[in-house]
Design a protein around this motif. Sequence first.
Motif, PDB file in Angstrom:
ATOM      1  N   MET A 152       0.830  -1.204   0.000  1.00 28.43           N
ATOM      2  CA  MET A 152       0.000   0.000   0.000  1.00 28.43           C
ATOM      3  C   MET A 152       0.867   1.259   0.000  1.00 28.43           C
ATOM      4  O   MET A 152       1.911   1.313   0.656  1.00 28.43           O
ATOM      5  N   GLU A 153       0.432   2.287  -0.753  1.00 28.87           N
ATOM      6  CA  GLU A 153       1.056   3.610  -0.665  1.00 28.87           C
ATOM      7  C   GLU A 153       0.396   4.391   0.460  1.00 28.87           C
ATOM      8  O   GLU A 153      -0.810   4.243   0.705  1.00 28.87           O
ATOM      9  N   PHE A 154       1.188   5.270   1.122  1.00 29.68           N
ATOM     10  CA  PHE A 154       0.629   6.060   2.213  1.00 29.68           C
ATOM     11  C   PHE A 154       0.950   7.544   2.041  1.00 29.68           C
ATOM     12  O   PHE A 154       2.040   7.923   1.606  1.00 29.68           O
ATOM     13  N   GLU A 155      -0.042   8.358   2.383  1.00 27.34           N
ATOM     14  CA  GLU A 155       0.042   9.813   2.306  1.00 27.34           C
ATOM     15  C   GLU A 155      -0.298  10.370   3.682  1.00 27.34           C
ATOM     16  O   GLU A 155      -1.131   9.801   4.393  1.00 27.34           O
ATOM     17  N   ALA A 156       0.340  11.476   4.061  1.00 23.09           N
ATOM     18  CA  ALA A 156       0.070  12.073   5.380  1.00 23.09           C
ATOM     19  C   ALA A 156      -0.004  13.584   5.258  1.00 23.09           C
ATOM     20  O   ALA A 156       0.702  14.197   4.452  1.00 23.09           O
ATOM     21  N   PHE A 157      -0.868  14.176   6.073  1.00 24.89           N
ATOM     22  CA  PHE A 157      -0.944  15.629   6.143  1.00 24.89           C
ATOM     23  C   PHE A 157       0.259  16.178   6.891  1.00 24.89           C
ATOM     24  O   PHE A 157       0.674  15.628   7.917  1.00 24.89           O
ATOM     25  N   VAL A 158       0.811  17.285   6.374  1.00 27.03           N
ATOM     26  CA  VAL A 158       1.940  17.942   7.043  1.00 27.03           C
ATOM     27  C   VAL A 158       1.609  19.362   7.489  1.00 27.03           C
ATOM     28  O   VAL A 158       2.334  19.941   8.302  1.00 27.03           O
ATOM     29  N   HIS A 159       0.525  19.941   6.960  1.00 28.63           N
ATOM     30  CA  HIS A 159       0.208  21.329   7.324  1.00 28.63           C
ATOM     31  C   HIS A 159      -1.285  21.551   7.181  1.00 28.63           C
ATOM     32  O   HIS A 159      -1.843  21.386   6.094  1.00 28.63           O
TER      33      HIS A 159
END
Length: 466
Positions: A152-159
């Motif tokens: 799985m690819e993962f994305e995260a909020f940074v701002h």
Amino acid sequence: MPAGDFEKLKFAYAYGADACYVWVPMFSLRARTNAFTMQTIGEAVEYAHNLGKKIYFTANIYAHNMKIKPFLAQFWKMVAMKPDAFIMADPGLIHLVKKEYPDVEIHLSVQANNTNWAQAEFWATMWIKRIILSREISLKEMKEIKEHVPEMEFEAFVHWAICMAYSGRCLISNYLSARDPNQGTCSHSCRWEYKMFKDDKTEEELEMVTWRPDQYQELSWNFTLEEKERPGEFMEFDEDEYGTYLMNSRDLCAIDYIKELADAWVISFKVEWRNKTVNYIASVGLAYKEALDAVESGKEYDSEKLSAELFWIANRGYIPGFLAGNPNANAQFYERNGSFGTKAFLGILRDYDKKFKMVRVEVKNKFEVWDTIELVSPSWIKELKVEKIFKTKLNHWTKKATTTFTDIEYSFDENQAEEVKTAHGWGYEVWINMDEKPEDFSLIRKELPVDTSAEWLGKFLSKKFD
């Protein structure tokens, strides 16, 4: 980065975004503040792909029965536009889309609140390509999820602005002002100014009211709140080991944690706040792009310098969210309920006249002759002095709100110009002196007087929560 309209999309790519996400009409949780139409999102795809950039369509509603048919009726049109992926949340709609369009790439919206590896395993069976992780999890948890679901690819909020509820599922705004957070109209009621009143209930009465489990820790008193604009309306206010229920959260800023996020196998770094202006996009884009480029090339980056760039835009003080664990009391901004910034956004530069060495400014905030201002462009930031300001009888900016120097240009007309000392705020245009043509998508800003009470600036970016 977010693209609330076409101009913001252009600025986001200019200031370093590798991808933008846009909200599709009718079928996103930001429908009320969405400036895109079915026609313009198609044009946005063409614009992005001509730049070699990616674009994602956000279609993350949780649909009632009545919306399923129109959603499917519109979806084939969106597929034909060839966005790079769809951001979705409703498992039923995802199932229907994958059944009809098996090759469509789907990213799971943060609205689905993926907080553990078991959920990630489930979504992998639903052919989800990427999961945008819940903002309430730590770096340690991110690594564990990836270990269980390596494909799985993962994305995260940074701002973004941290909400007191899971992914904006807050009822306070709706209750007090009939404005829904997940429709893009949150009134941020949790951050308003309240008064607190003591309610002298007995311990037995408190237990009857709260219905807490056995481990409930009683308060010395019960409290109620009165919002400043609603005198005489009292709301019960409770705090125990589960937390406090009306809050003024600091904002999320992960500029110190880019390498740690990359080490946790996060491959996409996401910025929120679709309603912010282009100056927000410029500052955030410049800061995070520099940090990401440094980490990708194995170099260090100046976190203090990049933090300063992020502090000039309006903020409530920053914390790294839950990345290093629960920030507890540090998560709240107790001093005031307003936001602060160290610099004022003055305007967008629209045209340049080489003959007169003058630039046309769409004014956003007041500035004056002899002010020292900063010129911000995608490539550099430099200071200059405002020596001349001219007001003209013609006002073009309303007709040209989504253009830059690359479109139809206007020339400075000295016969239509009146020299003035002050450029006034929003809805106004002026010409000012500039020795050379600025880069496309350039802005101007200036330092604000130092707020001596804002001692929190810079305090909550460090890894003090490790």
